[in-house]
Design a protein around this motif. Sequence first.
Motif, PDB file in Angstrom:
ATOM      1  N   MET A  17       0.911  -1.229  -0.035  1.00  0.00           N
ATOM      2  CA  MET A  17       0.093   0.099   0.030  1.00  0.00           C
ATOM      3  C   MET A  17       0.929   1.383  -0.090  1.00  0.00           C
ATOM      4  O   MET A  17       0.619   2.152  -0.773  1.00  0.00           O
ATOM      5  CB  MET A  17      -0.658   0.060   1.301  1.00  0.00           C
ATOM      6  CG  MET A  17      -2.103  -0.958   0.986  1.00  0.00           C
ATOM      7  SD  MET A  17      -3.299  -0.351  -0.177  1.00  0.00           S
ATOM      8  CE  MET A  17      -4.272   0.376   0.895  1.00  0.00           C
ATOM      9  N   ASN A  18       1.852   1.395   0.779  1.00  0.00           N
ATOM     10  CA  ASN A  18       2.694   2.335   0.968  1.00  0.00           C
ATOM     11  C   ASN A  18       3.599   2.696  -0.693  1.00  0.00           C
ATOM     12  O   ASN A  18       3.563   4.012  -0.846  1.00  0.00           O
ATOM     13  CB  ASN A  18       3.740   2.436   2.110  1.00  0.00           C
ATOM     14  CG  ASN A  18       4.780   1.178   1.653  1.00  0.00           C
ATOM     15  OD1 ASN A  18       4.491   0.330   1.100  1.00  0.00           O
ATOM     16  ND2 ASN A  18       5.826   1.366   2.608  1.00  0.00           N
ATOM     17  N   PHE A  19       3.743   1.774  -1.215  1.00  0.00           N
ATOM     18  CA  PHE A  19       4.454   1.961  -2.644  1.00  0.00           C
ATOM     19  C   PHE A  19       3.468   2.339  -3.615  1.00  0.00           C
ATOM     20  O   PHE A  19       3.768   3.320  -4.441  1.00  0.00           O
ATOM     21  CB  PHE A  19       4.974   0.469  -3.107  1.00  0.00           C
ATOM     22  CG  PHE A  19       5.969   0.673  -4.214  1.00  0.00           C
ATOM     23  CD1 PHE A  19       7.219   1.392  -3.866  1.00  0.00           C
ATOM     24  CD2 PHE A  19       5.904   0.640  -5.426  1.00  0.00           C
ATOM     25  CE1 PHE A  19       8.319   1.561  -4.843  1.00  0.00           C
ATOM     26  CE2 PHE A  19       6.746   0.849  -6.610  1.00  0.00           C
ATOM     27  CZ  PHE A  19       7.935   1.383  -5.965  1.00  0.00           C
ATOM     28  N   ALA A  20       2.090   1.765  -3.465  1.00  0.00           N
ATOM     29  CA  ALA A  20       1.110   2.454  -4.337  1.00  0.00           C
ATOM     30  C   ALA A  20       0.832   4.007  -4.116  1.00  0.00           C
ATOM     31  O   ALA A  20       0.481   4.433  -4.949  1.00  0.00           O
ATOM     32  CB  ALA A  20      -0.234   1.543  -4.030  1.00  0.00           C
ATOM     33  N   ALA A  21       0.598   4.154  -2.910  1.00  0.00           N
ATOM     34  CA  ALA A  21       0.495   5.633  -2.445  1.00  0.00           C
ATOM     35  C   ALA A  21       1.578   6.535  -3.142  1.00  0.00           C
ATOM     36  O   ALA A  21       1.391   7.673  -3.312  1.00  0.00           O
ATOM     37  CB  ALA A  21       0.258   5.844  -0.789  1.00  0.00           C
ATOM     38  N   GLU A  39       4.343  -0.053 -14.013  1.00  0.00           N
ATOM     39  CA  GLU A  39       5.052  -1.055 -14.999  1.00  0.00           C
ATOM     40  C   GLU A  39       6.426  -0.890 -15.196  1.00  0.00           C
ATOM     41  O   GLU A  39       7.427  -2.007 -15.191  1.00  0.00           O
ATOM     42  CB  GLU A  39       4.576  -0.985 -16.395  1.00  0.00           C
ATOM     43  CG  GLU A  39       4.761  -1.845 -17.355  1.00  0.00           C
ATOM     44  CD  GLU A  39       4.291  -1.726 -18.807  1.00  0.00           C
ATOM     45  OE1 GLU A  39       4.839  -2.342 -19.812  1.00  0.00           O
ATOM     46  OE2 GLU A  39       3.499  -0.915 -18.918  1.00  0.00           O
ATOM     47  N   ALA A  40       6.940   0.032 -15.066  1.00  0.00           N
ATOM     48  CA  ALA A  40       8.364   0.423 -14.909  1.00  0.00           C
ATOM     49  C   ALA A  40       9.117   0.015 -13.781  1.00  0.00           C
ATOM     50  O   ALA A  40      10.314  -0.698 -13.890  1.00  0.00           O
ATOM     51  CB  ALA A  40       8.753   1.906 -15.415  1.00  0.00           C
ATOM     52  N   CYS A  41       8.571   0.207 -12.703  1.00  0.00           N
ATOM     53  CA  CYS A  41       8.935  -0.086 -11.282  1.00  0.00           C
ATOM     54  C   CYS A  41       9.365  -1.549 -11.181  1.00  0.00           C
ATOM     55  O   CYS A  41      10.339  -2.283 -10.715  1.00  0.00           O
ATOM     56  CB  CYS A  41       8.368   0.416 -10.308  1.00  0.00           C
ATOM     57  SG  CYS A  41       8.526   2.116 -10.001  1.00  0.00           S
ATOM     58  N   LYS A  42       8.085  -2.246 -11.855  1.00  0.00           N
ATOM     59  CA  LYS A  42       7.944  -3.782 -11.741  1.00  0.00           C
ATOM     60  C   LYS A  42       9.198  -4.267 -12.601  1.00  0.00           C
ATOM     61  O   LYS A  42       9.897  -5.277 -12.115  1.00  0.00           O
ATOM     62  CB  LYS A  42       6.651  -4.443 -11.949  1.00  0.00           C
ATOM     63  CG  LYS A  42       6.711  -5.727 -11.852  1.00  0.00           C
ATOM     64  CD  LYS A  42       5.303  -6.377 -12.090  1.00  0.00           C
ATOM     65  CE  LYS A  42       5.030  -7.851 -11.500  1.00  0.00           C
ATOM     66  NZ  LYS A  42       5.991  -8.625 -12.664  1.00  0.00           N
ATOM     67  N   GLN A  52      13.017   2.555  -3.503  1.00  0.00           N
ATOM     68  CA  GLN A  52      13.190   2.387  -4.902  1.00  0.00           C
ATOM     69  C   GLN A  52      12.622   3.622  -5.857  1.00  0.00           C
ATOM     70  O   GLN A  52      11.314   4.133  -5.337  1.00  0.00           O
ATOM     71  CB  GLN A  52      12.293   1.159  -5.629  1.00  0.00           C
ATOM     72  CG  GLN A  52      12.345   1.051  -6.824  1.00  0.00           C
ATOM     73  CD  GLN A  52      11.413  -0.517  -7.182  1.00  0.00           C
ATOM     74  OE1 GLN A  52      11.207  -1.254  -6.388  1.00  0.00           O
ATOM     75  NE2 GLN A  52      10.995  -0.505  -8.431  1.00  0.00           N
ATOM     76  N   PRO A  53      13.422   3.979  -6.594  1.00  0.00           N
ATOM     77  CA  PRO A  53      13.065   5.338  -7.543  1.00  0.00           C
ATOM     78  C   PRO A  53      11.729   4.899  -8.046  1.00  0.00           C
ATOM     79  O   PRO A  53      11.750   3.940  -8.888  1.00  0.00           O
ATOM     80  CB  PRO A  53      14.303   5.704  -8.118  1.00  0.00           C
ATOM     81  CG  PRO A  53      15.119   4.624  -8.175  1.00  0.00           C
ATOM     82  CD  PRO A  53      14.791   3.761  -7.154  1.00  0.00           C
ATOM     83  N   ILE A  54      11.069   6.072  -8.456  1.00  0.00           N
ATOM     84  CA  ILE A  54       9.873   5.978  -9.361  1.00  0.00           C
ATOM     85  C   ILE A  54      10.122   6.833 -10.537  1.00  0.00           C
ATOM     86  O   ILE A  54      10.206   8.053 -10.576  1.00  0.00           O
ATOM     87  CB  ILE A  54       8.421   6.180  -8.673  1.00  0.00           C
ATOM     88  CG1 ILE A  54       8.339   5.358  -7.468  1.00  0.00           C
ATOM     89  CG2 ILE A  54       7.314   6.103  -9.744  1.00  0.00           C
ATOM     90  CD1 ILE A  54       7.105   5.764  -6.603  1.00  0.00           C
TER      91      ILE A  54
END
Length: 126
Positions: A17-21, A39-42, A52-54
């Motif tokens: 949840m914190n990564f989605a946020a 998609e890019a992060c995955k 992890q950078p977004i």
Amino acid sequence: MEVLIQIARKEEFDLPMNFAAKIAAKSKQNLRKAIMALEACKAHNYPFSDDQPIPFGWEEKYTFLIELHLQQKLVEQFLKGVEANSRRELYYWHAYYDKRLPTGTTALLKLEDYKFAWFNQVQARD
């Protein structure tokens, strides 16, 4: 966040949840950007890490490359339908319009313009 979580569920991977946020906040609630970032992060690093950078900003380049490829394919398909002896004139009109249309005009618009000019020249001869 809800859409990102649904995508993760359907694609069968874990999305904290914190990564989605974090993705939702960084995308400024732009769903398209958020999905592309997910998609890019995955693809870059899975399972996700908190630090992890977004990535953002790359989607314009990616979109440009897709449009360029599509336009090239359209030109190839168009040229397949043109008789070999008419292609030289078609290339002439392409060069003519390529130099005269404003910078930033898409290749598709150029294709339509020189296709129209070529057609008019053929009609004038007949």
